[in-house]
Write a protein that holds these residues in place. Structure first.
Motif, PDB file in Angstrom:
ATOM      1  N   THR A 172      32.524  34.550  46.558  1.00 35.22           N
ATOM      2  CA  THR A 172      32.581  35.236  45.220  1.00 35.22           C
ATOM      3  C   THR A 172      33.830  35.251  44.816  1.00 35.22           C
ATOM      4  OG1 THR A 172      31.837  36.174  43.360  1.00 35.22           O
ATOM      5  CG2 THR A 172      32.423  37.449  45.317  1.00 35.22           C
ATOM      6  N   GLY A 173      34.090  35.325  43.525  1.00 36.00           N
ATOM      7  CA  GLY A 173      35.484  35.492  42.983  1.00 36.00           C
ATOM      8  C   GLY A 173      36.276  34.307  42.313  1.00 36.00           C
ATOM      9  N   GLU A 174      37.220  34.378  41.565  1.00 37.91           N
ATOM     10  CA  GLU A 174      38.014  33.303  40.620  1.00 37.91           C
ATOM     11  C   GLU A 174      38.094  32.003  41.625  1.00 37.91           C
ATOM     12  OE1 GLU A 174      41.655  32.659  37.768  1.00 37.91           O
ATOM     13  OE2 GLU A 174      41.065  34.618  38.294  1.00 37.91           O
ATOM     14  N   LYS A 175      38.733  32.473  42.905  1.00 37.40           N
ATOM     15  CA  LYS A 175      39.054  31.081  43.577  1.00 37.40           C
ATOM     16  C   LYS A 175      38.173  31.336  45.097  1.00 37.40           C
ATOM     17  CE  LYS A 175      43.848  30.156  42.222  1.00 37.40           C
ATOM     18  NZ  LYS A 175      45.246  29.936  42.565  1.00 37.40           N
ATOM     19  N   ASP A 176      37.164  31.975  44.867  1.00 39.29           N
ATOM     20  CA  ASP A 176      36.320  32.121  46.021  1.00 39.29           C
ATOM     21  C   ASP A 176      37.111  33.182  46.906  1.00 39.29           C
ATOM     22  OD1 ASP A 176      34.241  30.725  45.109  1.00 39.29           O
ATOM     23  OD2 ASP A 176      34.791  28.811  46.278  1.00 39.29           O
ATOM     24  N   ASN A 177      37.651  34.186  46.373  1.00 41.48           N
ATOM     25  CA  ASN A 177      38.600  35.042  47.247  1.00 41.48           C
ATOM     26  C   ASN A 177      37.807  35.933  48.304  1.00 41.48           C
ATOM     27  OD1 ASN A 177      39.715  34.505  44.380  1.00 41.48           O
ATOM     28  ND2 ASN A 177      41.474  35.215  45.445  1.00 41.48           N
TER      29      ASN A 177
END
Length: 347
Positions: free
Chosen positions: A180-185
């Protein structure tokens, strides 16, 4: 999503039977299942449960098998405990199946070097060598849901044999990864490994000849011995990682991992990777066995420190196809460390 939740529930339910138990240390067999032949994950001491992908995922978390694009080939050579003469060799293959699935196959074998055959009367050797054959082959499948949740399972066949003595078994691995996360962080991973059938050595090598016990006739009897069964070294891994982007293609990845061993101490570790433009990767990690005491004879052979480097060389500028060259080193006591070398081909 119901299948995903069911998979998570199953893994966590099975994990309830796990607890690091140093009192059972050494009671499991097939310990080669815990050895790592792959350089990229070895450079992080295996702390990559949450983000590992491709062929190497079949060693730590098979859910990452599907996080590849196209096809991947991997060769690995490990010089275990430098000075011991033992090495580990592996080859693996992984390929996409449809848009969301992936299949993989890996084969690993051990080379024990030259072991002279000795007897009580000839302790210096009789002129021949023992050639143990330890290998296992695994086949895995992974499926990714909406590029966020991956689940996977793997079946592994284990073979250990000496002259006239052998043991066979089968093990099951399962795992889950969440991104998950904005850049799959942010990444989270859980895997359960080496859950399988007990193994037992059998064969003519466990038989011996003895005289007639009642003494009524002068002849020899062949007596067979039955060896004790032994369990596989089951392991539960829980890991997480977070990526801090420096630029569009460069970032630092921090990772943490907890491992629950059914037949030895639990351990915890922290590590980091630095990615430079998808070309150069530097990595390092430290892993600690919970409850270990410095200088104690039952401590893990690995002293905790690991490091590695990878180079990804594209076939041509701008191409996603590349060849990777990997190296890792892990400190040990005794011996002079373990060296991993790997070559990866992405096509």
């Amino acid at each position: 999503m119901k299948k995903v939740y069911l998979s998570l529930l199953l893994i966590f339910s099975i994990s309830l039977v796990f607890a690091g138990n140093p009192d059972r240390q050494g009671e499991a067999g097939a310990s080669e299942l815990l050895l790592n032949p792959w350089a990229r994950s070895a450079g992080l001491h295996g702390l990559s449960t949450s983000f590992i992908s491709g062929v190497e995922s079949m060693r730590f978390n098979v859910a990452g098998l599907g996080r590849i694009e196209g096809t991947e080939f991997l060769l690995g050579n490990t010089r275990l405990y430098e000075g011991s003469g033992i090495s580990l060799n592996a080859i693996g293959f992984a390929s996409k199946v449809g848009e969301r699935g992936a299949l993989g196959l890996s084969i690993t074998s051990m080379d024990f070097g030259e072991i002279p055959i000795t007897t009580v009367n000839q302790p210096e050797g009789i002129g021949g060598n023992i050639n143990p054959s330890f290998f296992h082959i695994g086949a895995g499948y992974s499926y990714t849901y909406a590029n966020k949740i991956s689940v996977g399972a793997l079946v592994r066949i284990i073979s250990e044999s000496l002259t006239d003595v052998s043991a066979f078994g089968a093990a099951l691995d399962a795992g889950v990864q969440y991104v998950t996360g904005e850049k799959d962080n942010f990444k989270l991973g859980v895997s359960l490994r080496n859950v399988g059938t007990p193994m037992r050595f059998a064969g003519e090598g466990l038989s011996f000849q003895s005289g007639n016990p009642d003494g009524t006739a002068n002849y020899l009897l062949t007596v067979g011995q039955r060896s004790q069964k032994f369990e596989l070294p089951s392991v539960l891994n829980i890991g997480a990682s977070y990526d801090i982007y420096i630029s569009e293609t460069s970032f630092v990845r921090a990772a943490g991992n907890f491992t629950s061993n059914a037949f030895s101490r639990d351990n915890i570790g922290l590590g980091a990777e630095v990615h430079f433009n998808d070309f150069l990767v530097l990595r390092g990690a430290y892993k600690y066995d919970i409850g270990s005491v410095p200088g104690e004879s039952t401590n893990n052979i690995y002293t905790g420190v690991a490091g590695g480097i990878s180079l990804n060389i594209p076939f041509k500028k701008g191409s996603s196809r590349n060849i990777g060259i990997d190296y890792a080193y892990r400190t040990t006591s005794p011996f002079r460390g373990t060296h991993n070398i790997g070559i990866k081909l992405n096509i």
